[in-house]
Scaffold this motif. Structure first.
Motif, short mmCIF file in Angstrom:
data_model
loop_
_atom_site.label_atom_id
_atom_site.label_comp_id
_atom_site.label_asym_id
_atom_site.label_seq_id
_atom_site.Cartn_x
_atom_site.Cartn_y
_atom_site.Cartn_z
N THR A 46 -7.52 -12.11 26.64
CA THR A 46 -7.22 -11.50 25.35
C THR A 46 -6.26 -12.41 24.60
O THR A 46 -5.48 -13.15 25.21
CB THR A 46 -6.55 -10.11 25.50
N TRP A 47 -6.34 -12.34 23.28
CA TRP A 47 -5.39 -13.08 22.44
C TRP A 47 -5.06 -12.19 21.25
O TRP A 47 -5.93 -11.85 20.45
CB TRP A 47 -5.99 -14.40 21.95
N VAL A 48 -3.80 -11.80 21.15
CA VAL A 48 -3.41 -10.82 20.14
C VAL A 48 -2.66 -11.44 18.97
O VAL A 48 -2.20 -10.73 18.08
CB VAL A 48 -2.57 -9.69 20.76
N ASP A 52 2.47 -14.54 20.08
CA ASP A 52 2.66 -14.18 21.49
C ASP A 52 3.01 -15.46 22.26
O ASP A 52 2.14 -16.12 22.83
CB ASP A 52 1.40 -13.53 22.05
N LYS A 53 4.28 -15.80 22.26
CA LYS A 53 4.73 -17.08 22.81
C LYS A 53 5.24 -16.92 24.23
O LYS A 53 6.37 -17.31 24.56
CB LYS A 53 5.81 -17.67 21.90
N SER A 54 4.40 -16.36 25.07
CA SER A 54 4.77 -16.17 26.47
C SER A 54 4.77 -17.51 27.19
O SER A 54 4.18 -18.50 26.73
CB SER A 54 3.78 -15.23 27.15
N LEU A 83 -8.61 -14.11 17.41
CA LEU A 83 -7.35 -14.14 16.65
C LEU A 83 -6.57 -15.44 16.89
O LEU A 83 -5.46 -15.59 16.37
CB LEU A 83 -6.48 -12.94 17.00
N VAL A 84 -7.12 -16.36 17.68
CA VAL A 84 -6.48 -17.67 17.80
C VAL A 84 -6.43 -18.29 16.40
O VAL A 84 -7.44 -18.40 15.71
CB VAL A 84 -7.26 -18.59 18.77
N GLY A 85 -5.24 -18.69 16.00
CA GLY A 85 -5.05 -19.19 14.64
C GLY A 85 -4.67 -20.66 14.58
O GLY A 85 -4.64 -21.38 15.59
N LYS A 86 -4.31 -21.08 13.38
CA LYS A 86 -4.01 -22.49 13.14
C LYS A 86 -2.76 -22.95 13.88
O LYS A 86 -2.67 -24.09 14.31
CB LYS A 86 -3.84 -22.73 11.64
N LEU A 146 3.87 -6.77 18.05
CA LEU A 146 3.19 -7.45 19.15
C LEU A 146 2.89 -6.50 20.30
O LEU A 146 1.80 -6.52 20.87
CB LEU A 146 4.03 -8.62 19.64
N LYS A 147 3.85 -5.66 20.65
CA LYS A 147 3.65 -4.73 21.75
C LYS A 147 2.49 -3.78 21.49
O LYS A 147 1.69 -3.49 22.39
CB LYS A 147 4.94 -3.92 21.98
N ARG A 148 2.37 -3.33 20.25
CA ARG A 148 1.28 -2.41 19.91
C ARG A 148 -0.06 -3.14 19.95
O ARG A 148 -1.06 -2.56 20.37
CB ARG A 148 1.51 -1.82 18.52
#
Length: 240
Positions: A46-48, A52-54, A83-86, A146-148
């Motif tokens: 998944t990519w939200v 999301d800088k884990s 949702l992977v972005g620039k 982000l959590k949601r």
């Protein structure tokens, strides 16, 4: 070098370190050995959002970035990571491609895509795909905390798993009529995609081919393209 690598459907996530390690080994062993690497979607489970800088996401970004210093890396969105972005692409040294990308490789006209757009008979999924690829839907999602977003991604995934239990494999596979339409529309010799988790090189009419790269659930999978052919390669997970 005169060869290109294609991968898809890795579904990277912290709970599957075997897949991650296989991916890192794949990058290391192929660094500087090929003309390009194409990642055809579902790189992540998944990519939200790029915010999301884990530590896990950073480790993947750094590994691809290092690989990209010697080999160009191209990325096509999948149904898990649209949702992977620039920002993430830039950090990873990747170039984002349109969902249907036509190019010429070693004298062959090649169309690369994730492949979910070929599965026309999965009507429910196609409705979700149309909605989730719209700019307004993505903008609304990215406005959420982000959590949601993470919770929403989990809910969508669970609903998808439940839905797939009631669908035949034929419904979730590509529709041959759409394959024929796309090949004719783009005039490609080789159609290359992932998504279906059914690795195989299919012979089409007029010496054309549909090449399907496999998923990474039980082992890694890559497609090696040369002037002569496409070859599927199995990448066993390292034993502990």
């Amino acid at each position: 070098m005169s060869s290109t690598l294609v991968i898809a459907d890795l579904h990277l996530c912290p709970s599957r370190p075997d897949i991650t390690q296989c991916f890192f080994s794949f990058l290391e062993s192929n660094s500087g050995q090929h003309d390009a690497l194409y990642i055809l979607g579902d790189l992540f489970e998944t990519w939200v959002g790029d915010d999301d800088k884990s530590a896990f996401n950073l480790s993947i970004s750094q590994a691809i970035k290092h690989f990209s210093t010697s080999t160009p890396v191209y990325f096509c969105h999948g149904n898990r990571d649209f949702l992977v972005g620039k920002k993430f692409a830039f950090q990873s040294g990747m170039t984002i491609l349109p969902e249907n990308y036509k190019t010429t490789l070693y004298g062959h006209s090649v169309l690369l895509m994730h492949g979910d757009q070929l599965c026309l008979d999965d009507i429910d999924y196609q409705a979700f795909r149309k909605r989730s690829r719209s700019w307004w839907w993505q903008k609304l999602i990215l406005l959420m905390p982000l959590k949601r977003r993470k919770k929403l991604a989990e809910d969508i995934r669970e609903k998808s798993k439940e839905s797939q239990k009631h669908k035949s494999l034929e419904i979730m596979d590509v529709a041959q009529r759409e394959v024929d339409r796309v090949v004719n529309e783009y005039g490609c010799e080789w159609l290359v995609h992932g998504h279906t988790h059914r690795p195989k090189i299919h012979n089409l009419e007029n010496s054309k081919k549909r090449m399907v790269v496999g998923d990474w659930y039980e082992q890694g999978s890559a497609l090696l393209l040369t002037k002569e052919k496409g070859q599927l390669i199995e990448l066993p997970f390292l034993s502990n």
